[in-house]
Design an enzyme around this catalytic site. Structure first.
Site: not given
Ligand code: UT7
Length: 335
Positions: A119, A261, A291
């Site tokens: 990225c 980005h 992205n």
């Molecule tokens: O170029 C760089 C590319 N990468 C990035 O930019 C990634 C940067 N990170 C992010 O954008 C965020 O971390 C994400 C959008 C990927 C995830 O958001 P988050 O607020 O960090 O969520 P989390 O990983 O803390 O997950 C919270 C909850 C979890 O459930 P529990 O454990 O609290 O029960 C996940 O299992 O959300 C759940 N979860 C989802 N629920 C519905 C994770 N993905 C999903 C989903 N739909 N797609």
């Protein structure tokens, strides 16, 4: 390569172009595949839909169309182009896709090669090409960012598949001895944290003959620790941008546009807040494209120029960040 030396001091931005595939994958459609919802994806990322390549939309095709667009805007004869740099992590040919783009364009005088930095790829490619121009070796360059991550996403992994889409953008840049619109840059890498975001080689062992093994080529789907990547981005991106502004003697008030980005709207807003750059100056189109990896920055710049947002002489602070981990920033003046 013919030996040339120009007496040039700076870089001028002459044109932009972009291309995205027609196929649209909405959040609603993803939620039929994995356990997620439009509401969750939108509130956590800002993304509503993304584009997915089909036949005829590989990185070479997308990169070519974006580059052609930028060259037309710059009003260049393709024979006057000296350099084509393609930033991509998903080449259509592992030996490099830039030469195919050079051939499709008919830019037979241009040297063309790929550059991989995920990225951060477009930003690193822009910096690389600018250094060639400032060094006096080349006059005209096309810098392309294009990626087709849909081919490497695990479409059963709801934690990552919601983020990515396919697309390409390109900028046409030219050396000049009158001014320098490439004001400054900074680049960083931290391989120690590389495991947070990978598209790793598969290591499928096979045998050639008797006791001689080999590893069959192929890649595993994207593996991502979303929370760690998020924390990395909201910490490091403001630091590198602040450092760059300080080094170039620019206050954040002088920045007309922040072009980050396009990873996650929450990251964009957090970086903007830390730099005290108001929301209306933070450009965003991730709602429509997600992205697109190396594609996001030139895709965003091209769209903002078409929408009459970015204008001649506007100051743009830009930053790419992602796998590597790698990140960087550049300060440019459009035109
Ligand atoms: O170029 C760089 C590319 N990468 C990035 O930019 C990634 C940067 N990170 C992010 O954008 C965020 O971390 C994400 C959008 C990927 C995830 O958001 P988050 O607020 O960090 O969520 P989390 O990983 O803390 O997950 C919270 C909850 C979890 O459930 P529990 O454990 O609290 O029960 C996940 O299992 O959300 C759940 N979860 C989802 N629920 C519905 C994770 N993905 C999903 C989903 N739909 N797609």
């Amino acid at each position: 390569m013919e030996e040339k030396k120009f007496n040039q001091i700076g870089v001028s931005f002459k044109g932009s172009g972009s291309y995205v595939p027609d196929q649209i994958l909405t959040n609603q459609k993803i939620s039929k595949k994995v356990d997620t919802s439009d509401e969750w994806i939108k509130s956590r990322t800002g993304i509503s839909e993304r584009r997915i390549s089909s036949l005829g939309d590989n990185v070479t095709d997308m990169g070519y169309k974006a580059a052609l667009n930028a060259i037309e805007k710059a009003n260049w004869d393709v024979n006057t182009i000296d350099l084509i740099v393609l930033a991509t992590s998903t080449p259509h040919d592992l030996f490099g896709s830039a030469p195919s783009i050079q051939a499709k364009l008919g830019a037979s005088n241009a040297v063309a090669f790929d550059l991989t930095a995920a990225c951060s790829g477009f930003l690193f490619a822009l910096i690389t090409a600018s250094q060639f121009l400032k060094g006096g070796n080349f006059k005209r360059a096309v810098v392309i960012g294009a990626d087709q991550l849909s081919s490497f996403v695990d479409w059963n992994d709801r934690r990552s598949c919601i983020l990515f889409g396919d697309g390409a953008g390109a900028l046409a840049i030219e050396a000049t001895n009158e001014f320098d619109n490439f004001i400054g840059f900074n680049m960083r890498t931290d391989g120690e944290r590389g495991s947070f975001l990978n598209l790793p080689f598969k290591n499928d062992r096979d045998s050639i003959i008797d006791n001689i093994d080999f590893l069959r080529g192929g890649f595993s789907p994207i593996q991502m620790n979303g929370q760690e990547v998020y924390k990395f981005a909201v910490k490091e991106v403001p630091i590198i941008l602040k450092k760059l502004l300080k080094e170039t003697n620019y206050s954040s008030e002088r920045v007309d546009w922040l072009v980050l980005h396009q990873a996650n709207q929450r990251i964009l807003d957090s970086v903007g807040d830390k730099l005290k750059i108001p929301r209306e100056k933070i450009l965003s189109n991730l709602e429509k494209y997600g992205n697109t990896s190396a594609g996001t920055i030139p895709l965003m710049i091209d769209e903002a120029i078409k929408n009459n947002k970015i204008k001649q002489n506007d100051i743009i602070a830009t930053s790419g960040f992602g796998a590597g981990l790698s990140w960087g920033a550049a300060l440019i003046k459009w035109g």
